[in-house]
Design a protein around this motif. Structure first.
Motif, PDB file in Angstrom:
ATOM      1  N   THR A   1     -22.277 -49.469  -1.804  1.00 46.39           N
ATOM      2  CA  THR A   1     -23.698 -49.093  -1.907  1.00 46.39           C
ATOM      3  C   THR A   1     -24.570 -49.698  -0.820  1.00 46.39           C
ATOM      4  O   THR A   1     -25.734 -49.303  -0.686  1.00 46.39           O
TER       5      THR A   1
ATOM      6  N   VAL B   1     -25.797 -52.575  -1.104  1.00 47.32           N
ATOM      7  CA  VAL B   1     -26.642 -53.573  -1.775  1.00 47.32           C
ATOM      8  C   VAL B   1     -25.942 -54.937  -1.741  1.00 47.32           C
ATOM      9  O   VAL B   1     -24.763 -55.048  -2.085  1.00 47.32           O
TER      10      VAL B   1
ATOM     11  N   VAL C   1     -25.891 -58.563  -3.436  1.00 47.61           N
ATOM     12  CA  VAL C   1     -26.361 -59.144  -4.699  1.00 47.61           C
ATOM     13  C   VAL C   1     -26.317 -60.660  -4.607  1.00 47.61           C
ATOM     14  O   VAL C   1     -25.276 -61.240  -4.277  1.00 47.61           O
TER      15      VAL C   1
ATOM     16  N   GLU D   1     -31.042 -60.055 -11.037  1.00 45.30           N
ATOM     17  CA  GLU D   1     -31.870 -58.878 -10.764  1.00 45.30           C
ATOM     18  C   GLU D   1     -31.135 -57.950  -9.782  1.00 45.30           C
ATOM     19  O   GLU D   1     -31.152 -56.721  -9.917  1.00 45.30           O
ATOM     20  N   GLY D   2     -30.468 -58.560  -8.815  1.00 39.36           N
ATOM     21  CA  GLY D   2     -29.662 -57.779  -7.863  1.00 39.36           C
ATOM     22  C   GLY D   2     -28.518 -57.052  -8.561  1.00 39.36           C
ATOM     23  O   GLY D   2     -28.145 -55.932  -8.175  1.00 39.36           O
TER      24      GLY D   2
ATOM     25  N   ARG E   1     -28.642 -55.798 -11.529  1.00 38.10           N
ATOM     26  CA  ARG E   1     -29.268 -54.605 -12.131  1.00 38.10           C
ATOM     27  C   ARG E   1     -29.408 -53.480 -11.106  1.00 38.10           C
ATOM     28  O   ARG E   1     -29.104 -52.327 -11.384  1.00 38.10           O
ATOM     29  N   ARG E   2     -29.890 -53.843  -9.914  1.00 35.65           N
ATOM     30  CA  ARG E   2     -30.075 -52.818  -8.855  1.00 35.65           C
ATOM     31  C   ARG E   2     -28.732 -52.227  -8.468  1.00 35.65           C
ATOM     32  O   ARG E   2     -28.583 -51.017  -8.295  1.00 35.65           O
ATOM     33  N   ALA E   3     -27.732 -53.096  -8.342  1.00 34.44           N
ATOM     34  CA  ALA E   3     -26.391 -52.635  -7.961  1.00 34.44           C
ATOM     35  C   ALA E   3     -25.834 -51.685  -9.010  1.00 34.44           C
ATOM     36  O   ALA E   3     -25.223 -50.657  -8.684  1.00 34.44           O
TER      37      ALA E   3
ATOM     38  N   ALA F   1     -27.462 -49.722 -11.012  1.00 32.59           N
ATOM     39  CA  ALA F   1     -28.125 -48.412 -10.925  1.00 32.59           C
ATOM     40  C   ALA F   1     -27.545 -47.597  -9.767  1.00 32.59           C
ATOM     41  O   ALA F   1     -27.314 -46.383  -9.897  1.00 32.59           O
ATOM     42  N   GLU F   2     -27.284 -48.263  -8.641  1.00 31.88           N
ATOM     43  CA  GLU F   2     -26.708 -47.560  -7.479  1.00 31.88           C
ATOM     44  C   GLU F   2     -25.319 -47.008  -7.808  1.00 31.88           C
ATOM     45  O   GLU F   2     -25.000 -45.863  -7.498  1.00 31.88           O
TER      46      GLU F   2
ATOM     47  N   GLU G   1     -28.072 -52.312 -21.918  1.00 24.11           N
ATOM     48  CA  GLU G   1     -27.665 -53.398 -21.011  1.00 24.11           C
ATOM     49  C   GLU G   1     -26.981 -54.482 -21.832  1.00 24.11           C
ATOM     50  O   GLU G   1     -27.543 -54.934 -22.824  1.00 24.11           O
TER      51      GLU G   1
END
Ligand SMILES: Nc1ncnc2c1ncn2[C@@H]1O[C@H](COP(=O)(O)OP(=O)(O)OP(=O)(O)O)[C@@H](O)[C@H]1O
Ligand SMILES: Cc1ncc(CO)c(N)n1
Length: 269
Positions: free
Chosen positions: A151, A153, A155, A159-160, A162-164, A166-167, A197
């Motif tokens: 991705t 991203v 990490v 919080e990272g 979570r973003r990962a 979603a990707e 989650e």
């Protein structure tokens, strides 16, 4: 006359061989034995590997991979499949097609590099992982390096993660486990389907003998799914099993030793 023995659930791993017995198909089959299912294997590649790293890797022909898969699925049948090292784009494409036809839960461990940094997947195969393999996954289990490979991203905190997640979910798996094993502090993983989650926390064991953690976690998830558990229950059970295996990991060779797949059987005695 004695009654016939009950038939255990059957789980198939599609992965590479680790000659050292700590990761790959060997870790998968040991996990399956420990968790009471019948383990079967489709070998994709053979590695010469030990506690110090990967000294060589040889991919199997695509026909050999397809034939092994058909032999197992058409006769014996499977309740869940786990994938690991797939080596090349052609093998990723082939395995993704076979999985799509089989219609059972699939755990995809998108193995990219070994713990020592040796490549187990060709760079040109990443696109096939994103567009063909992840869409057929019930659960994908990338570690943080694989998240970055897939991705872009990076990490560094929860919080990272979570973003990962979603990707990765954007590529189509139903669930993702972002493994935070490489972050400092507790060993925290995030399981999510984009709605629920679940944070899975375990104490970090100060044990360098962690060869095979990722393969073991993914196989244990497949075992739970084959038993009919839902994804959160299968992942919680798998996290407990891998945590115990890491706690009991032992020194072998001059480098990173394996996790101990036998800890649960010994604990039960
Ligand atoms: N030292 C540790 N103590 C406890 N749990 C750990 C430790 N290291 C990793 N874990 C857990 O082990 C599981 C596998 O995560 P990890 O990030 O090690 O996978 P991986 O890098 O894919 O493994 P490998 O490539 O060696 O097979 C996760 O649940 C993670 O949180
Ligand atoms: C064959 C194989 N599969 C997966 C891993 C995980 O890193 C490994 N080291 N070797």
């Amino acid at each position: 006359m004695t009654a016939p023995a009950p038939v255990p659930p059957r789980v198939l791993t599609v992965a590479g061989s680790d000659s050292g017995g700590g990761a790959g198909v060997q870790a998968d089959l040991k996990t399956m034995l420990a968790l009471g299912v019948h383990g079967m294997s489709v070998l994709t590649a053979v590695t010469a590997q030990n506690s110090l790293g990967v000294q060589g890797a040889w991919e199997l022909p695509v026909d050999a991979v397809r034939a092994q898969y058909r032999s197992v699925v058409d006769d014996i049948g499977v309740q869940a499949v786990k994938t690991g090292m797939l080596s090349s784009a052609v093998l990723v494409d082939t395995v993704a097609e076979l999985l799509a036809e089989t219609g059972v839960p699939v755990v995809v461990d998108p193995v990219g590099v070994s713990k020592h940094g040796d490549a187990l997947l060709a760079a040109e195969a990443l696109d096939s992982v994103r567009t063909k393999l992840l869409p057929v996954a019930t659960v994908a289990t990338p570690n943080l390096d694989e998240v970055t490979q897939l991705t872009g991203v990076t990490v560094i905190d929860e919080e990272g993660m979570r973003r990962a997640a979603a990707e990765i979910l954007g590529h189509g798996p139903r669930w993702v486990v972002i493994k935070g094993g490489h972050l400092p502090g507790d060993a925290v993983d995030l399981l999510t389907d984009g709605r629920e989650e679940h944070w899975l926390r375990a104490p970090r064991h100060d044990n360098r003998h962690t060869h095979g953690t990722g393969c073991t976690l993914a196989s244990a998830i497949a075992c739970g799914l084959a038993r009919g558990q839902d994804v959160p229950a299968a992942v919680r059970g798998a996290k407990e099993y891998v945590t115990g295996a890491i706690r009991a990991g032992f020194a072998l060779g001059g480098g990173i030793g394996p996790v101990d797949h036998g800890w649960l059987a010994r604990a039960a005695r």
